[in-house]
Enzyme design. Structure first.
Site, PDB file in Angstrom:
ATOM      1  N   HIS A 127       0.884  -1.183  -0.154  1.00 43.31           N
ATOM      2  CA  HIS A 127      -0.028  -0.039  -0.075  1.00 43.31           C
ATOM      3  C   HIS A 127       0.881   1.441  -0.074  1.00 43.31           C
ATOM      4  O   HIS A 127       1.822   1.506   0.254  1.00 43.31           O
ATOM      5  CB  HIS A 127      -0.788   0.049   1.358  1.00 43.31           C
ATOM      6  CG  HIS A 127       0.003   0.354   2.574  1.00 43.31           C
ATOM      7  ND1 HIS A 127       0.023   0.662   3.067  1.00 43.31           N
ATOM      8  CD2 HIS A 127       0.077  -1.069   3.520  1.00 43.31           C
ATOM      9  CE1 HIS A 127       1.242   0.323   4.767  1.00 43.31           C
ATOM     10  NE2 HIS A 127       0.694  -0.521   4.341  1.00 43.31           N
ATOM     11  N   ASP A 128       0.719   2.351  -0.205  1.00 45.58           N
ATOM     12  CA  ASP A 128       0.744   3.602  -0.996  1.00 45.58           C
ATOM     13  C   ASP A 128       2.226   3.545  -1.052  1.00 45.58           C
ATOM     14  O   ASP A 128       2.733   4.855  -1.099  1.00 45.58           O
ATOM     15  CB  ASP A 128       1.389   4.644   0.541  1.00 45.58           C
ATOM     16  CG  ASP A 128      -0.698   4.469   1.427  1.00 45.58           C
ATOM     17  OD1 ASP A 128      -1.602   4.328   1.150  1.00 45.58           O
ATOM     18  OD2 ASP A 128      -0.549   3.585   2.689  1.00 45.58           O
ATOM     19  N   GLY A 180       4.898  -1.216   2.900  1.00 44.12           N
ATOM     20  CA  GLY A 180       4.288   0.275   2.176  1.00 44.12           C
ATOM     21  C   GLY A 180       4.904   1.284   2.215  1.00 44.12           C
ATOM     22  O   GLY A 180       5.988   1.735   3.272  1.00 44.12           O
TER      23      GLY A 180
END
Length: 260
Positions: free
Chosen positions: A123-124, A141
């Site tokens: 994520h991200d 992440g």
């Protein structure tokens, strides 16, 4: 115009946007918020979920899982996105996940990448163009992987780490701090091992530019990276040296990998 072909066993949920010439193979599942641009090919058994866009001519191989909820305990089902660029090759069992509210809500993957079997993009993350992640690389992440980076097989990238343009990470490396552009990194607890000379030569970098990069790298070894970079940034410098110094002085909460 190429014909769009969807195998009868595939499930395309209402709301999904399917571009011209898309090919969707057997037993694929495409969620209602997914957008597949022209020429995308899903080989078979590919599952794409969430608010996910896939750029033109990207090919995704069997059993890849794209756009499902991030593996973050702070994620509470908020609306976040995953954007994948054009002409990527996403091989078997690759996982790519959308952002989280705390990380900006977006995971981005650039163009012309090769993501070999069993890679993970968390994520991200922001992944640049022409990036190669070799088999079983795990990018945690909030990482930034700039253009033309190669990460060797079975390597792990710690969360929030930045890897500068043109760097090369050797296989089986654990990268826990930022990597300067064009750096060569290797080791179980990875360290900076000079410049990525192979990559620089492939890109046509001149001998003078390489010599300047080597001189700056030697100076950086002598003290704290940021303090030395501030001193060097006030002097006349070539474009590639400027790129390295700007990267070091850029926003980051992490330290930098240094020589063993």
């Amino acid at each position: 115009m190429a014909e769009t072909l969807i195998h009868p066993s595939a499930i395309i949920e209402p709301g999904a946007e399917i571009g011209q010439g898309v090919r969707i193979g057997p037993f694929c599942i495409v969620g209602p918020q997914v957008r597949l641009a022209a020429g995308v090919e899903l080989k078979s058994h590919v599952v794409i979920a969430g608010d996910t866009s896939v750029g033109e001519d990207t090919v995704i191989y069997p059993f890849a899982s794209i756009g499902h909820d991030p593996q973050d305990l702070k994620f509470k089902g908020e609306h976040t996105r995953l954007e994948i660029g054009a002409r990527n090759r996403i091989r078997e069992y690759v996982t790519m996940q959308p952002g989280t509210e705390g990380g900006g809500g977006l995971t981005q993957v650039g163009d012309d990448g090769l993501f070999m079997a069993s890679c993970h993009v968390a994520h991200d993350c922001r992944i640049g163009n022409h990036v190669v992640l070799v088999n079983s690389v795990a990018v945690a992440g909030h990482c930034v992987v700039e253009d033309e980076v190669i990460v060797g097989g079975l390597s792990g990238i710690h969360q929030f780490v930045r890897i500068g343009r043109g760097a090369m990470i050797g296989a089986l490396s654990m990268v826990t701090a930022d990597v300067i552009p064009h750096g060569l990194v290797q080791g179980p607890r990875a360290h900076l091992d000079g410049l990525n000379l192979v990559g620089l030569k492939r890109r046509g970098t001149s001998r003078a530019e390489i010599a300047e990069l080597r001189e700056v790298l030697a100076r950086l070894h002598d003290g704290a990276f940021r303090d030395t970079a501030r001193e060097l940034s006030s002097m006349d410098r070539g474009a590639m040296v400027g790129e390295v110094l700007d990267f070091i002085l850029g926003p980051s909460d992490r330290s930098f990998l240094k020589p063993a």
